[in-house]
Design a protein around this motif. Structure first.
Motif, mmCIF file in Angstrom:
data_model
loop_
_atom_site.group_PDB
_atom_site.id
_atom_site.type_symbol
_atom_site.label_atom_id
_atom_site.label_comp_id
_atom_site.label_asym_id
_atom_site.label_seq_id
_atom_site.Cartn_x
_atom_site.Cartn_y
_atom_site.Cartn_z
ATOM 1 N N SER A 133 8.506 6.999 -7.290
ATOM 2 C CA SER A 133 7.189 7.731 -7.548
ATOM 3 C C SER A 133 6.316 7.824 -6.317
ATOM 4 O O SER A 133 5.351 8.332 -6.606
ATOM 5 C CB SER A 133 6.450 6.625 -8.470
ATOM 6 O OG SER A 133 7.195 6.120 -9.683
ATOM 7 N N HIS A 188 4.855 11.294 -6.073
ATOM 8 C CA HIS A 188 4.421 11.985 -7.140
ATOM 9 C C HIS A 188 2.893 11.777 -7.545
ATOM 10 O O HIS A 188 2.440 10.633 -6.922
ATOM 11 C CB HIS A 188 5.245 11.666 -8.376
ATOM 12 C CG HIS A 188 6.373 12.101 -8.459
ATOM 13 N ND1 HIS A 188 6.931 13.188 -8.977
ATOM 14 C CD2 HIS A 188 7.665 11.616 -7.897
ATOM 15 C CE1 HIS A 188 8.220 13.377 -8.799
ATOM 16 N NE2 HIS A 188 8.792 12.555 -8.030
ATOM 17 N N THR A 201 2.737 7.956 -11.879
ATOM 18 C CA THR A 201 4.207 6.827 -12.303
ATOM 19 C C THR A 201 5.309 7.875 -12.604
ATOM 20 O O THR A 201 5.057 8.627 -13.514
ATOM 21 C CB THR A 201 4.177 5.731 -13.052
ATOM 22 O OG1 THR A 201 3.001 4.797 -12.544
ATOM 23 C CG2 THR A 201 5.380 5.035 -13.109
ATOM 24 N N TYR A 202 6.406 7.896 -11.947
ATOM 25 C CA TYR A 202 7.499 8.766 -12.064
ATOM 26 C C TYR A 202 8.650 8.210 -12.854
ATOM 27 O O TYR A 202 9.149 7.212 -12.115
ATOM 28 C CB TYR A 202 7.966 9.551 -11.033
ATOM 29 C CG TYR A 202 9.054 10.590 -11.367
ATOM 30 C CD1 TYR A 202 8.873 11.795 -12.213
ATOM 31 C CD2 TYR A 202 10.433 10.668 -10.649
ATOM 32 C CE1 TYR A 202 10.006 12.691 -12.149
ATOM 33 C CE2 TYR A 202 11.420 11.184 -10.879
ATOM 34 C CZ TYR A 202 11.154 12.443 -11.629
ATOM 35 O OH TYR A 202 12.252 13.420 -12.078
ATOM 36 N N ARG A 206 4.372 11.482 -18.400
ATOM 37 C CA ARG A 206 4.925 12.464 -17.399
ATOM 38 C C ARG A 206 4.101 13.747 -17.135
ATOM 39 O O ARG A 206 3.186 14.051 -17.890
ATOM 40 C CB ARG A 206 6.353 13.064 -18.012
ATOM 41 C CG ARG A 206 7.150 12.185 -18.395
ATOM 42 C CD ARG A 206 8.579 12.756 -18.740
ATOM 43 N NE ARG A 206 9.258 13.095 -17.358
ATOM 44 C CZ ARG A 206 9.938 11.945 -16.676
ATOM 45 N NH1 ARG A 206 9.827 10.714 -17.284
ATOM 46 N NH2 ARG A 206 10.446 12.158 -15.633
#
Length: 382
Positions: free
Chosen positions: A102, A105, A108-109, A204
């Protein structure tokens, strides 16, 4: 074992040397072509040295388990206490894998194909199987896992006219298979279908459609098979067998794994694909791991050549630390070098070699950090 682990983690960190850049600059140079190939993952089927990093790390988790369980048993820990530790370790590894994925990104990935997450997902099952001292149980579990996983993929339908372009796979991609092997094609298999449901259960930035590399959450199941092979190796190392008999057994198991994996691929039953951790890959890569373990055992434990391996031991005893350092502060170190020294010192052999030299300098910083931790007996363990 620590030297082998250090070798594996050094291979991972050595991505910073960027041999691919030199191969692109000097496309006719055989050395840079060779190094670039073995510093990258193959497109789909096959294997490079770089492809053996993750299976080796997973394999060594299995190797270490008998030692860990024996140590905890000697301290009088009950089964429930040990299993509780296994669950905590599993959760930490899963979350650490998500955290590292993450870092670049905006939120949170949630993805679980990272090495640490894959090991974490399978670790409680490895512990439960390893709690049974009979090797037969490990072999039965391994065969069951590989058979069921292969069958599940084969039973998943491969529809005609599938739109591969929609899942990031060009229509003229040379890695397409037909027949049984077609069930293991990139981003059109059971593991991909599972992730299009499972990963979209999490918040997402945009809906999950496919993984660009073809990696999948369900790979933790056959990764458990790789860890079970390591468990078998660990029990052999702890046995009372002579070094000669032990080497013979390890080499025999290694050769059997490589041959069986290749046979499955060449007969069209199952391809050797790391990215979705096919059963053939478990056998092939597991065989290679047996071979590498045997080599390190022979050189260090049998022949007594330990001095050369000390730097690898320093890295191997803090494998989690180097894994996190490489993923978190590599760019910080590189940028710091440029801020304080500029580009000049790294272009002493010409601009083409700048990525190589800055990579060497960054690796040196990582090693100095690990050496400092080693001297002060600071070891990050989960």
């Amino acid at each position: 074992m620590d030297a082998y682990r250090g070798f594996v983690m050094t291979l991972m960190a050595a991505e910073l040397l960027n041999f691919q850049h030199l191969h692109e600059v000097f496309p006719t140079n055989a050395l840079w072509a060779f190094l670039a190939y073995h510093q990258s993952h193959v497109e789909w089927a096959g294997c490079s040295l770089h492809d053996l990093i993750q299976p080796s790390f997973s394999f060594l988790v299995g190797v270490a388990l008998p030692y860990s369980m024996a140590s905890r048993a000697a301290l009088g820990q009950s089964f429930s206490t040990q299993f509780g530790h296994a669950l905590r370790r599993s959760l930490i590894l899963i979350l650490l894998g998500v955290f590292l994925r993450s870092t670049h990104h905006e939120q949170t990935y949630f993805t679980f194909e990272d090495t640490l997450s894959q090991i974490g997902l399978g670790y409680p099952f490895l512990f439960l199987i390893g709690n049974n001292p009979r090797q037969r149980t490990s072999w039965i579990a391994l065969v069951s896992i590989l058979t069921v996983y292969w069958l599940a993929f084969v039973l998943y339908p491969v529809g005609p006219g599938f739109n591969y372009n929609a899942v990031g796979v060009p229509g003229n991609w040379p890695e397409f298979y037909t027949g049984l092997m077609g069930h293991f094609n990139k981003n059109s298999n059971l593991a991909w279908a599972f992730d299009t449901w499972f990963l979209n259960l999490f918040p997402r930035e945009k809906p999950f459609l496919f993984n660009g590399g073809g990696y999948a959450t369900l790979s933790f199941i056959p990764t458990l098979g790789t860890m079970l092979l390591g468990l078998v190796a660990g029990r052999l190392l702890r046995s009372s067998s002579s070094s000669r008999d032990l080497i013979r057994q390890l080499l025999l198991l290694g050769a059997a794994g490589v041959v069986l994996g290749l046979l499955l691929h060449l007969t069209g039953i199952c391809p050797v694909v790391k990215r979705i951790w096919t059963p053939a890959w478990v056998l092939f890569s597991g065989g290679m791991c047996f071979g590498l373990l045997t080599l390190f055992y022979y050189l260090i434990d049998v022949r007594g050549h330990k001095t050369w391996a000390f730097p690898l031991v320093v890295v191997g005893m803090n494998s989690i630390a180097i894994y996190c350092l490489v993923h978190l502060i590599d760019r910080f170190i590189i940028n710091s070098f440029y801020i304080h020294f500029g580009h000049g010192p790294f272009q002493v052999f010409g601009p083409a070699y700048e990525p190589l030299l800055i990579g060497i300098a960054t690796l040196a910083v990582f090693y100095l950090i690990l050496r400092w931790m080693y001297r002060r007996k600071l070891f990050i363990r989960i």
